[in-house]
Design a protein around this motif. Structure first.
Motif, PDB file in Angstrom:
ATOM      1  N   PHE A  15      12.176 -28.215   9.135  1.00  0.00           N
ATOM      2  CA  PHE A  15      11.816 -29.551   8.651  1.00  0.00           C
ATOM      3  C   PHE A  15      11.981 -30.590   9.757  1.00  0.00           C
ATOM      4  O   PHE A  15      11.220 -31.559   9.831  1.00  0.00           O
ATOM      5  CB  PHE A  15      12.665 -29.934   7.442  1.00  0.00           C
ATOM      6  CG  PHE A  15      12.200 -29.309   6.156  1.00  0.00           C
ATOM      7  CD1 PHE A  15      10.920 -29.570   5.675  1.00  0.00           C
ATOM      8  CD2 PHE A  15      13.025 -28.468   5.432  1.00  0.00           C
ATOM      9  CE1 PHE A  15      10.483 -28.999   4.487  1.00  0.00           C
ATOM     10  CE2 PHE A  15      12.595 -27.890   4.244  1.00  0.00           C
ATOM     11  CZ  PHE A  15      11.326 -28.153   3.769  1.00  0.00           C
ATOM     12  N   LEU A 170       3.755 -35.966   7.638  1.00  0.00           N
ATOM     13  CA  LEU A 170       4.653 -34.936   8.162  1.00  0.00           C
ATOM     14  C   LEU A 170       6.075 -35.457   8.309  1.00  0.00           C
ATOM     15  O   LEU A 170       7.044 -34.727   8.038  1.00  0.00           O
ATOM     16  CB  LEU A 170       4.142 -34.433   9.508  1.00  0.00           C
ATOM     17  CG  LEU A 170       2.873 -33.574   9.480  1.00  0.00           C
ATOM     18  CD1 LEU A 170       2.476 -33.177  10.895  1.00  0.00           C
ATOM     19  CD2 LEU A 170       3.091 -32.332   8.638  1.00  0.00           C
ATOM     20  N   ILE A 173       7.593 -35.439   4.850  1.00  0.00           N
ATOM     21  CA  ILE A 173       7.930 -34.076   4.429  1.00  0.00           C
ATOM     22  C   ILE A 173       9.163 -33.572   5.168  1.00  0.00           C
ATOM     23  O   ILE A 173      10.067 -32.973   4.568  1.00  0.00           O
ATOM     24  CB  ILE A 173       6.736 -33.133   4.673  1.00  0.00           C
ATOM     25  CG1 ILE A 173       5.568 -33.503   3.759  1.00  0.00           C
ATOM     26  CG2 ILE A 173       7.143 -31.685   4.425  1.00  0.00           C
ATOM     27  CD1 ILE A 173       4.298 -32.725   4.042  1.00  0.00           C
ATOM     28  N   GLY A 177      12.497 -32.990   3.217  1.00  0.00           N
ATOM     29  CA  GLY A 177      12.902 -31.593   3.148  1.00  0.00           C
ATOM     30  C   GLY A 177      14.327 -31.386   3.639  1.00  0.00           C
ATOM     31  O   GLY A 177      15.104 -30.632   3.043  1.00  0.00           O
TER      32      GLY A 177
END
Length: 202
Positions: A15, A170, A173, A177
């Motif tokens: 991540f 991104l 995320i 994450g």
């Protein structure tokens, strides 16, 4: 046990790499928004190389599967991709003008169809569809009205915005994450290493 303990660390690292990649894309998008001419040239060269490499891969695959019913069709498609890639790489500015004209016509026709469709149907998404049609029609008129000068920045602008928003996604995320993995793997009350664990003697 060691593999189980290392799994959260591996997930956090993955991540984290997503967040780093997102940051790079955001930086590239911001630079592209500042230098739209350079972004247009870069996007065209990238597009040309993708066409060329894709055509070569398709040609190799077609040769390997010769004797099939679609052999010649695959060869023709691969040859067209190779030819288009060579043309785009050798003439990026002219290719940008052609693609910008094509994009303007798509905006015009798409916006017009959305406007007419929303007025004819008047469904539950009437307002949103009408707004999308108006925006598409306006973009098409603006790009087409300033063509071919608009080809110097339109594609670069779209390419940079795509990099920017994809990078932000991104980053979201990656950061989200890592937080989820931390929350899931965090020791609970009474568990070894967690709150309430006073080093009980077994």
């Amino acid at each position: 046990m060691a593999g189980t303990a290392q799994e959260p660390r591996r997930l956090k690292r993955n991540f984290g790499l997503l967040a780093v990649l997102g940051t790079i894309l955001v930086i590239a998008g911001v630079v592209g928004l500042v230098y739209t001419g350079l972004a247009t040239l870069t996007s065209m060269l990238l597009f040309g190389w993708l066409l060329l490499i894709g055509g070569l891969v398709g040609l190799v695959h077609a040769v390997q599967s010769r004797g099939s019913d679609y052999f010649w069709l695959a060869v023709v498609v691969a040859a067209l991709n190779i030819a288009a890639g060579v043309v785009v790489i050798r003439h990026p500015q002219g290719s940008a003008e052609a693609l910008t004209l094509f994009a303007a016509l798509l905006f015009l026709t798409g916006g017009l169809f959305r406007l007419v469709g929303s007025l004819a149907v008047r469904g539950p998404q009437f307002g949103w569809t009408l707004f999308q049609g108006a925006v598409g029609l306006l973009l098409g008129i603006l790009v087409l009205g300033n063509w071919p000068e608009s080809s110097r920045y339109v594609l670069g602008l779209f390419f940079s915005l795509w990099l920017l928003f994809d990078g932000l996604g991104l980053i979201a995320i990656g950061v989200g994450g890592r937080r989820i993995v931390t929350m899931v793997t965090e020791p609970g009350p009474g568990e070894p290493g967690g709150p309430g664990d006073q080093g009980r003697v077994l």
